[in-house]
Design a protein around this motif. Structure first.
Motif, PDB file in Angstrom:
ATOM      1  N   ASP A  83      -1.848  73.642  -8.478  1.00 46.66           N
ATOM      2  CA  ASP A  83      -2.552  74.899  -8.730  1.00 46.66           C
ATOM      3  C   ASP A  83      -3.062  74.952 -10.171  1.00 46.66           C
ATOM      4  OD1 ASP A  83      -3.269  77.744  -8.044  1.00 46.66           O
ATOM      5  OD2 ASP A  83      -1.823  78.125  -9.655  1.00 46.66           O
ATOM      6  N   GLN A 139       2.901  73.997  -7.611  1.00 44.10           N
ATOM      7  CA  GLN A 139       2.527  74.734  -8.825  1.00 44.10           C
ATOM      8  C   GLN A 139       1.663  73.874  -9.735  1.00 44.10           C
ATOM      9  OE1 GLN A 139       6.691  75.678  -9.832  1.00 44.10           O
ATOM     10  NE2 GLN A 139       6.085  77.824 -10.009  1.00 44.10           N
ATOM     11  N   VAL A 176       7.894  72.193 -12.948  1.00 40.49           N
ATOM     12  CA  VAL A 176       7.337  73.023 -11.883  1.00 40.49           C
ATOM     13  C   VAL A 176       7.355  72.221 -10.577  1.00 40.49           C
ATOM     14  CG1 VAL A 176       5.860  74.338 -13.449  1.00 40.49           C
ATOM     15  CG2 VAL A 176       4.985  72.245 -12.385  1.00 40.49           C
TER      16      VAL A 176
END
Length: 346
Positions: free
Chosen positions: A260, A257, A253
């Motif tokens: 997050d 990402q 990722v």
């Protein structure tokens, strides 16, 4: 050329799934392939290449002619100022080949110990573990074209290696494309063992072994033994519990990402990559979704490592696929990440 009819494939796939091949041809060298291609019935028939069967899920009997690759042989090819080149037949067991290099005093493959499968399958999958991928040690391979019968050699660039990927996993979209899936049968693989040897110790499990043993500068043999011990503790022996090793690729990722996900799941296991992306531990994602130890029919998730799907006894390929899809759905719904299977579904 040895030809078997209605041959059982259960001994030839590490999941231990019951299936049969209408026709199985044992390939011990180029001459067997040439004889096969010249055969009036087998030559034009569809073909399926089978190595150690450690990266497939059989969902039924195989109608295509199965080419069981059993090319043997191991040797030192040449010594260069900066490396030693070693070669093995495509039918050789990969781990046995790695152990042979250790016995010859030729370090460089120790991090790749105990990976199931054959030498010929190793470049197809671009196998990797504990900080090394096959492409890091690859020199070249010899293969034969199953359409023309032509023998050819590929170097690393021509193999188009990627993460668990190579030219051998792609079919050509056009006649001019270099896609060799199902078309090239690998006969021999040559590895480049660098001189001087330098240990690769970046993985956490190896660092733990260094701390446990107090060995700050391990030899190649010690790393080989550590990797065998680590893998043996995590992964089931296919001779005891049917499995195909790691079933899913570790997803990558963006850093954004990853941050997050960390905001929601602070404990997620992740590794920064040289290209700036972040690799996530697929086993951790599956475990977090509660799948460890669960089953669908006779197919289950291994109790010691959620990345491994196992045959609890009599599992069908359909049950394995159903379990895999259920896991993919759970991980996507929770993390928004699509897991990609490593094995080929046949």
């Amino acid at each position: 050329m040895i030809v078997e009819q209605n041959a059982s494939l259960q001994p030839h796939n590490t999941f231990g799934i019951v299936a049969r091949a209408r026709t199985l041809v044992r390939v011990h060298g180029e001459a067997d392939v040439q004889a096969l291609l010249a055969h009036p019935e087998l030559g034009p028939a569809p073909k399926f290449i089978l190595g150690g069967g450690s990266n497939i899920v059989l969902t039924g009997d195989v109608k295509a002619t199965v080419l069981k690759v059993e090319v043997a042989g191991r040797r030192v090819v040449e010594e260069r100022p900066n490396a030693i080149v070693v070669e093995a037949g495509a039918g050789e067991n990969w781990h046995d080949f790695v152990a042979w290099t250790m016995d010859q005093g030729l370090p460089g493959l120790e991090n790749l110990a105990l990976i199931p499968g054959t030498v010929g399958a190793s470049p197809v999958q671009n196998i990797g573990a504990y900080g090394i991928e096959l492409q890091d040690r690859f020199e070249s391979l010899d293969a034969i074209d199953l359409v023309t019968g032509r023998l050819f050699t590929l170097d690393a660039a021509q193999c188009a290696f990627g993460y668990r990927d190579s030219v051998f996993k792609h079919s050509p979209a056009r006649d001019s494309d270099l896609g060799l899936a199902g078309r090239a049968l690998i006969l021999r693989v040559r590895m480049l063992l660098p001189k001087p040897w330098r240990p690769v110790l970046g993985y956490l499990d190896l660092q733990r072994k260094m701390a446990e043993t107090g060995v700050a500068e391990p030899t190649a043999r010690q790393i080989f033994d550590w990797v065998c011990a680590i893998r043996g503790a995590k992964l089931p022996d296919p001779r005891v519990i049917g499995n195909a090793g790691s079933f899913f690729k570790n997803p990558t990722v963006t850093p954004e990402q990853c941050q997050d996900i960390i905001g929601r799941e602070p404990g997620i296991v992740h590794y920064p990559m040289p290209d700036g992306s972040v690799k996530l531990a697929a086993g951790w994602l599956i475990d977090a979704c509660g799948w460890k130890g669960k089953s669908v029919g006779k197919a289950g998730v291994y109790e010691k490592q959620a990345l491994v799907l196992v045959n609890r006894g009599g599992a069908t390929g359909g049950e394995v696929v159903t379990l895999a899809r259920a896991i993919q759905t759970s991980v996507y719904e929770r993390f928004g990440i699509r897991l990609e299977p490593e094995p080929v579904v046949v």
